[in-house]
Design a protein around this motif. Structure first.
Motif, PDB file in Angstrom:
ATOM      1  N   SER A  15       0.824  -1.201   0.000  1.00 41.45           N
ATOM      2  CA  SER A  15       0.000   0.000   0.000  1.00 41.45           C
ATOM      3  C   SER A  15       0.860   1.255   0.000  1.00 41.45           C
ATOM      4  N   VAL A  16       0.518   2.187  -0.866  1.00 41.03           N
ATOM      5  CA  VAL A  16       1.228   3.463  -0.973  1.00 41.03           C
ATOM      6  C   VAL A  16       0.202   4.591  -1.025  1.00 41.03           C
ATOM      7  N   ALA A  17       0.431   5.636  -0.259  1.00 39.66           N
ATOM      8  CA  ALA A  17      -0.477   6.781  -0.253  1.00 39.66           C
ATOM      9  C   ALA A  17       0.305   8.081  -0.269  1.00 39.66           C
ATOM     10  N   LEU A  18      -0.362   9.119  -0.729  1.00 45.18           N
ATOM     11  CA  LEU A  18       0.131  10.490  -0.619  1.00 45.18           C
ATOM     12  C   LEU A  18      -0.844  11.264   0.240  1.00 45.18           C
ATOM     13  N   SER A  19      -0.320  12.102   1.117  1.00 45.41           N
ATOM     14  CA  SER A  19      -1.200  12.929   1.944  1.00 45.41           C
ATOM     15  C   SER A  19      -0.714  14.370   1.953  1.00 45.41           C
ATOM     16  N   LYS A  20      -1.658  15.280   2.148  1.00 44.10           N
ATOM     17  CA  LYS A  20      -1.347  16.686   2.347  1.00 44.10           C
ATOM     18  C   LYS A  20      -2.058  17.154   3.599  1.00 44.10           C
ATOM     19  N   ASP A  21      -1.288  17.683   4.527  1.00 39.78           N
ATOM     20  CA  ASP A  21      -1.828  18.193   5.786  1.00 39.78           C
ATOM     21  C   ASP A  21      -2.718  17.171   6.493  1.00 39.78           C
ATOM     22  N   GLY A  22      -2.278  15.905   6.475  1.00 34.61           N
ATOM     23  CA  GLY A  22      -2.989  14.869   7.207  1.00 34.61           C
ATOM     24  C   GLY A  22      -4.162  14.248   6.485  1.00 34.61           C
ATOM     25  N   GLN A  23      -4.407  14.635   5.216  1.00 36.30           N
ATOM     26  CA  GLN A  23      -5.510  14.096   4.442  1.00 36.30           C
ATOM     27  C   GLN A  23      -4.970  13.333   3.237  1.00 36.30           C
ATOM     28  N   VAL A  63       6.889   5.499   6.771  1.00 35.87           N
ATOM     29  CA  VAL A  63       6.817   4.062   6.530  1.00 35.87           C
ATOM     30  C   VAL A  63       6.277   3.351   7.766  1.00 35.87           C
ATOM     31  N   SER A  64       5.450   2.355   7.535  1.00 31.77           N
ATOM     32  CA  SER A  64       4.971   1.493   8.612  1.00 31.77           C
ATOM     33  C   SER A  64       6.162   0.691   9.133  1.00 31.77           C
ATOM     34  N   LYS A  65       6.485   0.854  10.404  1.00 34.36           N
ATOM     35  CA  LYS A  65       7.748   0.324  10.929  1.00 34.36           C
ATOM     36  C   LYS A  65       7.632  -1.034  11.604  1.00 34.36           C
ATOM     37  N   GLY A  66       6.433  -1.574  11.714  1.00 35.53           N
ATOM     38  CA  GLY A  66       6.251  -2.866  12.341  1.00 35.53           C
ATOM     39  C   GLY A  66       5.527  -2.758  13.671  1.00 35.53           C
ATOM     40  N   PRO A  67       5.254  -3.934  14.245  1.00 35.88           N
ATOM     41  CA  PRO A  67       5.704  -5.265  13.837  1.00 35.88           C
ATOM     42  C   PRO A  67       4.950  -5.782  12.618  1.00 35.88           C
ATOM     43  N   GLY A  68       5.428  -6.913  12.089  1.00 34.56           N
ATOM     44  CA  GLY A  68       4.796  -7.495  10.925  1.00 34.56           C
ATOM     45  C   GLY A  68       5.721  -8.466  10.235  1.00 34.56           C
ATOM     46  N   SER A  69       5.461  -8.704   8.962  1.00 34.72           N
ATOM     47  CA  SER A  69       6.252  -9.629   8.158  1.00 34.72           C
ATOM     48  C   SER A  69       7.688  -9.157   8.042  1.00 34.72           C
ATOM     49  N   MET A 100      -3.284   0.665  12.396  1.00 30.35           N
ATOM     50  CA  MET A 100      -4.473  -0.156  12.187  1.00 30.35           C
ATOM     51  C   MET A 100      -5.627   0.309  13.062  1.00 30.35           C
ATOM     52  N   ALA A 101      -5.332   0.590  14.330  1.00 32.16           N
ATOM     53  CA  ALA A 101      -6.368   1.082  15.239  1.00 32.16           C
ATOM     54  C   ALA A 101      -6.908   2.430  14.770  1.00 32.16           C
ATOM     55  N   GLU A 102      -6.023   3.276  14.258  1.00 30.90           N
ATOM     56  CA  GLU A 102      -6.440   4.555  13.690  1.00 30.90           C
ATOM     57  C   GLU A 102      -7.420   4.333  12.529  1.00 30.90           C
ATOM     58  N   GLY A 103      -7.107   3.373  11.684  1.00 34.63           N
ATOM     59  CA  GLY A 103      -7.995   3.076  10.565  1.00 34.63           C
ATOM     60  C   GLY A 103      -9.367   2.627  11.023  1.00 34.63           C
ATOM     61  N   PHE A 104      -9.410   1.807  12.059  1.00 35.63           N
ATOM     62  CA  PHE A 104     -10.709   1.373  12.585  1.00 35.63           C
ATOM     63  C   PHE A 104     -11.514   2.558  13.114  1.00 35.63           C
ATOM     64  N   LEU A 105     -10.859   3.464  13.831  1.00 45.06           N
ATOM     65  CA  LEU A 105     -11.553   4.618  14.384  1.00 45.06           C
ATOM     66  C   LEU A 105     -12.035   5.560  13.292  1.00 45.06           C
ATOM     67  N   ILE A 106     -11.264   5.677  12.217  1.00 44.82           N
ATOM     68  CA  ILE A 106     -11.700   6.506  11.082  1.00 44.82           C
ATOM     69  C   ILE A 106     -12.984   5.948  10.479  1.00 44.82           C
ATOM     70  N   GLU A 107     -13.042   4.631  10.351  1.00 48.47           N
ATOM     71  CA  GLU A 107     -14.191   3.996   9.716  1.00 48.47           C
ATOM     72  C   GLU A 107     -15.358   3.783  10.678  1.00 48.47           C
ATOM     73  N   ASN A 108     -15.113   3.968  11.969  1.00 49.11           N
ATOM     74  CA  ASN A 108     -16.174   3.768  12.973  1.00 49.11           C
ATOM     75  C   ASN A 108     -16.222   4.955  13.934  1.00 49.11           C
ATOM     76  N   SER A 188      -3.469  -0.247   5.665  1.00 48.08           N
ATOM     77  CA  SER A 188      -3.500   0.601   4.482  1.00 48.08           C
ATOM     78  C   SER A 188      -2.726   1.879   4.759  1.00 48.08           C
ATOM     79  N   ALA A 189      -1.950   2.304   3.773  1.00 51.74           N
ATOM     80  CA  ALA A 189      -1.159   3.525   3.938  1.00 51.74           C
ATOM     81  C   ALA A 189      -2.035   4.756   4.146  1.00 51.74           C
ATOM     82  N   THR A 190      -3.295   4.692   3.740  1.00 50.91           N
ATOM     83  CA  THR A 190      -4.184   5.840   3.952  1.00 50.91           C
ATOM     84  C   THR A 190      -4.437   6.094   5.432  1.00 50.91           C
ATOM     85  N   HIS A 191      -4.353   5.048   6.254  1.00 52.60           N
ATOM     86  CA  HIS A 191      -4.595   5.202   7.684  1.00 52.60           C
ATOM     87  C   HIS A 191      -3.383   5.769   8.422  1.00 52.60           C
ATOM     88  N   MET A 192      -2.334   6.031   7.677  1.00 53.36           N
ATOM     89  CA  MET A 192      -1.126   6.619   8.238  1.00 53.36           C
ATOM     90  C   MET A 192      -1.149   8.151   8.196  1.00 53.36           C
TER      91      MET A 192
END
Length: 227
Positions: A15-23, A63-69, A100-108, A188-192
Motif C-alpha cells: 500500500s502506498v499513499a500520498l497525503s497533504k496536511d494529514g488528508q 513508513v509502517s515500521k512494524g511489527p509485521g512480516s 491499524m487502530a487509527e484506521g478502525f476509528l476513522i471507519e467507525n 492501508s497507507a491511507t490510515h497513516m
C-alpha cells in the motif's frame, strides 16, 4: 502544509499513499502474497504521477515500521530509506498496530470501546496491542499465543473489537459476549495520514542511517520439507 509519501508493507497488503496536511489525496494498494518487491516502486511512481507531483515536492517519507512480516517490513523500510537518502528528506516511522487502530476509528466514528489490533505471526501467535478510543495503548505491543483465556480480564469490563489478519484466525477461539470482530483491511497507507502528519510537525524523525524495522521477534529460517 506537509506533503508526505506513505508506505505500508507489514502484511500481505502492498500500500502506498500520498497525503497533504494529514488528508490522503492518492492511494494505490493490492493484497496478495509476495508482491512487495515487484510492486512497491511501481505503486510509488503511479501515485506520484497521478497526483502530478515531483519527488522534490515531498516533505518527508513515512513508513509502517512494524511489527509485521520480516520480508515485507524489510522491503518497505529499505525503499523508504533509499528515497530519503536520494532526496535528502526526513524519515517518519509509524507504528503498524497503532495505524491499524487509527484506521478502525476513522471507519467507525463514535466508537467508545477498545480496539485490539492483531497481525498474524503464524500458528496461533499474533503481534498485538490494545488501544482505547483515544488511540492510547491499554496493552502495549507484544507477541502473544492466543487461547480461550486470552484477553479475558479486559473482556470482563470492556467491549473489545479485534481487527487485522491475526484477529480473523482467532475468531473461533475468542468467544465472549464483549468480543467483536471487524474483517475490513486496516493495513492501508491511507490510515497513516494523520499520524504521519502529527509526527512530521512534531519533528519525530528517524535516523535514516540507523533506522531498522521493529520486528518484535527474530526472523526464523525454515527448511522446506522434502517430498
Amino acid at each position: 502544509m506537509a506533503t508526505l509519501l506513505q508506505i505500508e508493507t507489514a502484511t500481505q497488503v502492498c500500500s502506498v499513499a500520498l497525503s497533504k496536511d494529514g488528508q490522503t489525496i492518492m492511494l494505490k494498494e493490492r493484497m496478495a502474497n509476495n508482491i512487495h518487491a515487484s510492486n512497491l516502486t511501481l505503486f510509488i511512481q503511479e501515485v506520484m504521477t497521478a497526483a502530478g507531483l515531483q519527488y522534490t515536492d515531498l516533505d518527508a517519507i513515512a513508513v509502517s515500521k512494524g511489527p509485521g512480516s520480516y520480508t515485507g517490513l524489510r522491503i518497505g523500510v529499505s525503499t523508504a530509506k533509499g528515497l530519503c537518502f536520494a532526496l535528502d528528506k526526513p524519515l517518519l516511522g509509524i507504528d503498524t498496530l497503532q495505524m491499524m487502530a487509527e484506521g478502525f476509528l476513522i471507519e467507525n466514528p463514535g466508537y467508545d470501546g477498545l480496539i485490539c489490533a492483531m497481525i498474524d505471526a503464524r500458528r496461533m501467535e499474533v503481534f498485538t496491542a490494545v488501544y482505547n478510543a483515544g488511540l492510547n495503548p491499554v496493552i502495549p505491543v507484544n507477541a502473544k499465543i492466543i487461547d480461550e483465556h486470552s484477553f479475558e480480564e479486559i473482556l470482563k469490563e470492556n467491549k473489545v473489537t479485534f481487527i487485522g489478519d491475526g484477529a480473523a484466525k482467532c475468531k473461533d477461539v475468542l468467544q465472549h459476549a464483549h468480543a467483536a470482530f471487524s474483517e475490513s483491511n486496516y493495513n492501508s497507507a491511507t490510515h497513516m495520514s494523520r499520524l504521519a502528519n502529527q509526527a512530521f510537525h512534531a519533528a519525530e524523525f528517524e535516523d535514516v542511517a540507523y533506522f531498522e524495522p521493529f520486528y518484535l521477534k527474530d526472523f526464523v529460517f525454515t527448511t522446506p520439507k522434502k517430498k
